[in-house]
Write a protein that holds these residues in place. Structure first.
Motif, PDB file in Angstrom:
ATOM      1  N   ASN A 181      28.232  50.239  54.758  1.00 30.70           N
ATOM      2  CA  ASN A 181      27.727  51.603  54.564  1.00 30.70           C
ATOM      3  C   ASN A 181      27.515  52.329  55.886  1.00 30.70           C
ATOM      4  O   ASN A 181      27.819  53.513  56.000  1.00 30.70           O
ATOM      5  N   ARG A 184      30.828  53.283  57.197  1.00 30.25           N
ATOM      6  CA  ARG A 184      31.409  54.363  56.377  1.00 30.25           C
ATOM      7  C   ARG A 184      30.873  55.730  56.800  1.00 30.25           C
ATOM      8  O   ARG A 184      31.602  56.721  56.782  1.00 30.25           O
ATOM      9  N   ILE A 185      29.604  55.779  57.208  1.00 31.56           N
ATOM     10  CA  ILE A 185      29.048  57.086  57.602  1.00 31.56           C
ATOM     11  C   ILE A 185      29.156  57.316  59.119  1.00 31.56           C
ATOM     12  O   ILE A 185      28.501  58.200  59.679  1.00 31.56           O
ATOM     13  N   GLY A 186      29.948  56.495  59.772  1.00 37.00           N
ATOM     14  CA  GLY A 186      30.243  56.732  61.186  1.00 37.00           C
ATOM     15  C   GLY A 186      29.305  56.049  62.157  1.00 37.00           C
ATOM     16  O   GLY A 186      29.396  56.263  63.374  1.00 37.00           O
ATOM     17  N   ARG A 187      28.427  55.227  61.668  1.00 37.78           N
ATOM     18  CA  ARG A 187      27.530  54.492  62.573  1.00 37.78           C
ATOM     19  C   ARG A 187      28.148  53.127  62.826  1.00 37.78           C
ATOM     20  O   ARG A 187      27.898  52.167  62.117  1.00 37.78           O
ATOM     21  N   ASP A 430      22.610  58.553  48.470  1.00 37.67           N
ATOM     22  CA  ASP A 430      23.623  59.208  49.296  1.00 37.67           C
ATOM     23  C   ASP A 430      23.413  58.855  50.767  1.00 37.67           C
ATOM     24  O   ASP A 430      22.566  59.437  51.454  1.00 37.67           O
ATOM     25  N   TRP A 431      24.160  57.899  51.243  1.00 38.30           N
ATOM     26  CA  TRP A 431      24.017  57.439  52.634  1.00 38.30           C
ATOM     27  C   TRP A 431      24.343  58.571  53.611  1.00 38.30           C
ATOM     28  O   TRP A 431      23.664  58.740  54.611  1.00 38.30           O
ATOM     29  N   GLU A 432      25.389  59.287  53.292  1.00 38.41           N
ATOM     30  CA  GLU A 432      25.848  60.341  54.199  1.00 38.41           C
ATOM     31  C   GLU A 432      24.752  61.394  54.389  1.00 38.41           C
ATOM     32  O   GLU A 432      24.451  61.794  55.519  1.00 38.41           O
ATOM     33  N   GLY A 436      23.674  60.001  57.631  1.00 41.30           N
ATOM     34  CA  GLY A 436      24.955  60.303  58.275  1.00 41.30           C
ATOM     35  C   GLY A 436      24.799  61.188  59.498  1.00 41.30           C
ATOM     36  O   GLY A 436      23.758  61.742  59.771  1.00 41.30           O
TER      37      GLY A 436
END
Lengths: 436, 249
Positions: A181, A184-187, A430-432, A436
C-alpha cells in the motif's frame, strides 16, 4: 498460577451477581514468572483445561490481559450454556511477562504437572519460538499450541509448524500489505523500527521480502531492546532513521516502545523524502488501544502524534457492528465484563471496553470451542489434529471462512488497516487520500 | 619505635624489595592473566560461533530469520559476548543483536571474514570479533564479538586482589622488620652505653652491665673484652679521669 473455571472466572461483581460460580481448584493463586508454590491441578472429568502462558506483567501486559479477557467472555458464555459436551472450559493461566525463559518454564509446568489438554492463547514471538522445541520434544503427547498471539513464521513452518495452529494472519501478510500500500501511493522509501528479538526480526524480514518484490531495499533500520517503557527515549533510533529520509516507517514492536518512538519521531523531526510527516505503521501485535492511550493521555495536542499512525489489524474493526461476530463480541463483553486475572496482574491496569486484541481473543475462543466440540464427548489429545482438519469453511462471523488442513495451519488470511480518527482507530478505506 | 641509624638502610632495602616484588609479580600476573583469559574467551567465542554456525544451517536454508534471531539471542545472554551477527554469503546482514543499530565500523567491514579482529566501537567499547563460516561459507558467516573491556576488568580485579594481599604483607613485613631490627640493635646500644661507662670509669658489674656481660653472643664477648681492656694497666693510664687526677695533684 491461576486456574479459572470460566463459568466463574475472575468475574466482575456484576457478573457474579448474575449467577456465576467461582470455580477452579480452590482459591486463585498467582504464579507468575516469580513463581509461587501451587497445588497440582489436573483437569477433572467435567473440565477441559487449557494452558495459558502470557504477558500479564511488564510493559506488554495489556496484550496478555486483553487477549485473555476476550477469550474469557466467550468461554464464559459457553460454560454457562453447559460447556462443551457437559465439560466446562477452564483456563490454567501463568504470567511470563513476555520473557522467553519464564514462558518455557510455564509450558513445562503446564504440560508435565498440570497436564493440560492443550496450550492456548500464548502471547509473543520471542516466547513462542522458545516454546516450540518443547512441543516437538513431547510430540508423542500430542500437545498442540492453539492460536498464539503472534504472526511469526516458526509456528507456521517446518520443523515446528506441525505443533501449532494459528488463526490470525502472519506478520509477512501484515508487513507485505503495508509495504504494497505504501509503495502504491508513492511512498517507496520505507524504513523499519523493530524490537531486537525474534518478533522484530520476523517483521523486519517481512518488510524486506515485500520490498524486494518491488525491487526496493530498506531505507533504514533501527532497533530497541525488548521491555522498553513509554518513558524511554527513542531519539537515537529517530536520528538513525533520519539519515535514510524514509517516506514511511514500519514499526515492529510492542505498544510502549512504539508509542515512545512515535512521540520522539514527531518531537525530533523525523522528516522523509516526501516532506514533513512520515506515516508510522504498526503491526497488530502492538495493541492499538494501548498505543493510542499512551499517546493521548495527558497530551495537550495528541493529534500531532497520532494523525499519521496506520495500524494493520488481523481482525475487523470492533466498531463495525454490521459484522455478526463483532455484535456477538460486544454483547458478551458487556454482559460478562471479563476482568483481568487479578492474582497475576499486580500492576495497575484499566481494561478497555473493546479492543482489537480482545476481539482476537474472542474469535480464538470461538474457534477453540468449535474444535473441542468436534473432538467429541470423550476428548483425547490424539483426536485434536483430526478435529482441527475437519474445520472447513467454518463461518466465525467476520465474513471470512476458516479452513484447516495438513498443509493449512492458519485459519484467517485477511489483514485490515486502521487510522486514528477522533481518538480511536477506524478502518482505513482510502490510502491515497489519507496518506498519499 | 626509634630505628637505629645502623639499620635504617637495611629497612629501606627491605621495603624496596617488597615493592619490587609487588610490581614485578603484578606485571607478570597482568600479562599471564590477560593472555590466558583472552585466549580462553576467544576459544569460547569461537566455540559459540561454531555452535551457532552448525545450528543455523537448517534455519538458514528454511529462511526462517526469526528462529535464527531467537537462536543468537540465547547466546548473546552469555556475559562476555556483547554482540552476534550473521551475514549471508552475499554479505547481507540476516540477524544481529545491535541496539539501536549496526555500527558503521561493522557495516564497512568484510562481512564474511573469519579472522579474529580487534574492534573499537564508539559507544560500545573494545572487542575481539571472531568469525565462523556456515556450511563452509556457502550459507554465510557467524560473527561473535567478545568484550575485551570485560577481560580487562577481570584482570584488574585479579591484580587488585593480589596487590591488596601483598600490600598487607608489606605493611606487616615492614613493621616486623623494624621490630626485629630494634631487637637486634638493643644489645649494641647496651654495649655502647657500657663502653662509655667503662671509659668514664663508672661501669659497675651490677644492673644492665651484668646482663650484658653474661650474654653468650657477640655483644657479650665484646663487653667482656672491653671490661678486660679497661682493667689492664695501659687502660688505667690512658683513662681520662686518671690524667685529670695527675694534673690536679
Amino acid at each position: 498460577m491461576l486456574q479459572t473455571a470460566l463459568a466463574g472466572c475472575v468475574l466482575s461483581p456484576a457478573a457474579k451477581a448474575a449467577g456465576a460460580v467461582q470455580g477452579g481448584a480452590g482459591p486463585a493463586e498467582a504464579r507468575s514468572a516469580k513463581s509461587l508454590s501451587r497445588p497440582s491441578a489436573r483437569g477433572r472429568q467435567d473440565e477441559i483445561v487449557l494452558g495459558v502462558s502470557a504477558a500479564f506483567s511488564g510493559p506488554s501486559q495489556g496484550l496478555g490481559i486483553e487477549l485473555y479477557r476476550g477469550a474469557s467472555a466467550y468461554f464464559e458464555h459457553v460454560n454457562r450454556a453447559g460447556g462443551v459436551g457437559g465439560r466446562r472450559i477452564v483456563l490454567k493461566t501463568y504470567d511470563d511477562g513476555y520473557q522467553p525463559d519464564p514462558s518455557v518454564q510455564n509450558t513445562r509446568t503446564l504440560m508435565l504437572e498440570d497436564r493440560v489438554f492443550l496450550l492456548f492463547g500464548y502471547v509473543g514471538t520471542p516466547t513462542v519460538t522458545r516454546v516450540l522445541p518443547l512441543l516437538k520434544k513431547f510430540q508423542d503427547e500430542n500437545i498442540y499450541l492453539f492460536f498464539p498471539f503472534t504472526g511469526a513464521q516458526p509456528q507456521r513452518e517446518p520443523p515446528y509448524g506441525d505443533f501449532a495452529f494459528n488463526l490470525r494472519a502472519s506478520y509477512r501478510q501484515e508487513t507485505g500489505g503495508l509495504v504494497d500500500n505504501f509503495v502504491r501511493i508513492g511512498r517507496r522509501r520505507i524504513a523499519v523500527f523493530y524490537q531486537a528479538d525474534a518478533y522484530g526480526r520476523s517483521g523486519w524480514e517481512g518488510v524486506k521480502r515485500a520490498l524486494e518484490r518491488h525491487g526496493l531495499d530498506l531505507a533504514g533500520e533501527a532497533t530497541y531492546r525488548r521491555g522498553q517503557q513509554f518513558t524511554s527515549s527513542m531519539r537515537e533510533q529517530v536520528e538513525i532513521l533520519k539519515r535514510g529520509s524514509p517516506d514511511a516507517v514500519i514499526c515492529v514492536g510492542s505498544y510502549a516502545a512504539c508509542a515512545a518512538f512515535a512521540r520522539d519521531a514527531v518531537d525530533f523531526g523525523l522528516e522523509g523524502g516526501s516532506g514533513p510527516g512520515v506515516p508510522m505503521a504498526n503491526l497488530s501485535f502492538v495493541g492499538s488501544e494501548n498505543l493510542l492511550k499512551l499517546l493521548t493521555d495527558g497530551q495537550e495536542d495528541s493529534r500531532r502524534y497520532t494523525e499519521l499512525l496506520v495500524n494493520s489489524q488481523v481482525v475487523p474493526s470492533y466498531h463495525d457492528t454490521s459484522i455478526p461476530a463483532v455484535q456477538e463480541y460486544r454483547e458478551m463483553m458487556q454482559r460478562y465484563d471479563p476482568q483481568p486475572p487479578q492474582d497475576l496482574v499486580t500492576e495497575p491496569y484499566t481494561p478497555f471496553p473493546h479492543s482489537f486484541v480482545s476481539l482476537e481473543g474472542f474469535l480464538n475462543a470461538k474457534l477453540m470451542v468449535e474444535i473441542l466440540r468436534r473432538v467429541g464427548s470423550d476428548p483425547k489429545r490424539s483426536d485434536l489434529e483430526q478435529a482441527v482438519f475437519s474445520v472447513r469453511n467454518f463461518d466465525l462471523g467476520i465474513g471470512e471462512m476458516v479452513s484447516f488442513g495438513p498443509d493449512r495451519r492458519q485459519g484467517l488470511q485477511s489483514v485490515y488497516y486502521t487510522v486514528v480518527d477522533d481518538d480511536r482507530f477506524v478502518t482505513l478505506d482510502d490510502w491515497e487520500a489519507e496518506l498519499g | 619505635m626509634k630505628v637505629k641509624k645502623l639499620f635504617r638502610k637495611t629497612l629501606f632495602g627491605v621495603l624496596f624489595l617488597f615493592f619490587l616484588i609487588l610490581i614485578s609479580t603484578s606485571l607478570l600476573w597482568i600479562r599471564t592473566i590477560d593472555t590466558q583469559l583472552s585466549a580462553e574467551y576467544e576459544t569460547n567465542s569461537r566455540s559459540i560461533a561454531k555452535t551457532i554456525a552448525d545450528s543455523s544451517v537448517d534455519i538458514l536454508l528454511n529462511r526462517d530469520l526469526s528462529a535464527l534471531q531467537s537462536l543468537i539471542d540465547q547466546f548473546a545472554e552469555i556475559q562476555s559476548i556483547r554482540y552476534i551477527y550473521i551475514t549471508s554469503e552475499t554479505g547481507e546482514f540476516l540477524a544481529h543483536t545491535f541496539v539501536p543499530g549496526i555500527p558503521q565500523d561493522i557495516l564497512d567491514s568484510e562481512p564474511n571474514s573469519t579472522e579474529a579482529v580487534q574492534r573499537q566501537l564508539p559507544g560500545l567499547g573494545n572487542f575481539v570479533e571472531v568469525g565462523m563460516p556456515i556450511l563452509a561459507g556457502m550459507a554465510g558467516t557467524v560473527h561473535v564479538g567478545l568484550d575485551t573491556d570485560l577481560v580487562a576488568l577481570k584482570v584488574q580485579r585479579a591484580i587488585g586482589q593480589q596487590n591488596y594481599l601483598i600490600s598487607i604483607l608489606v605493611v606487616v613485613g615492614f613493621l616486623s622488620s623494624i621490630w626485629f631490627v630494634n631487637l637486634a640493635a638493643k644489645p649494641l646500644g647496651d654495649l655502647l652505653a657500657y663502653a662509655v661507662a667503662l671509659a668514664r670509669g663508672d661501669a659497675g658489674a651490677d644492673g644492665p652491665a651484668s646482663k650484658l656481660l653474661e650474654r653468650d653472643d657477640e655483644a657479650g664477648h665484646l663487653a667482656r673484652l672491653f671490661a678486660h681492656v679497661a682493667r689492664s694497666p695501659t687502660a688505667s693510664e690512658n683513662r681520662p679521669d686518671a690524667d685529670s687526677g695527675e694534673s690536679a695533684g
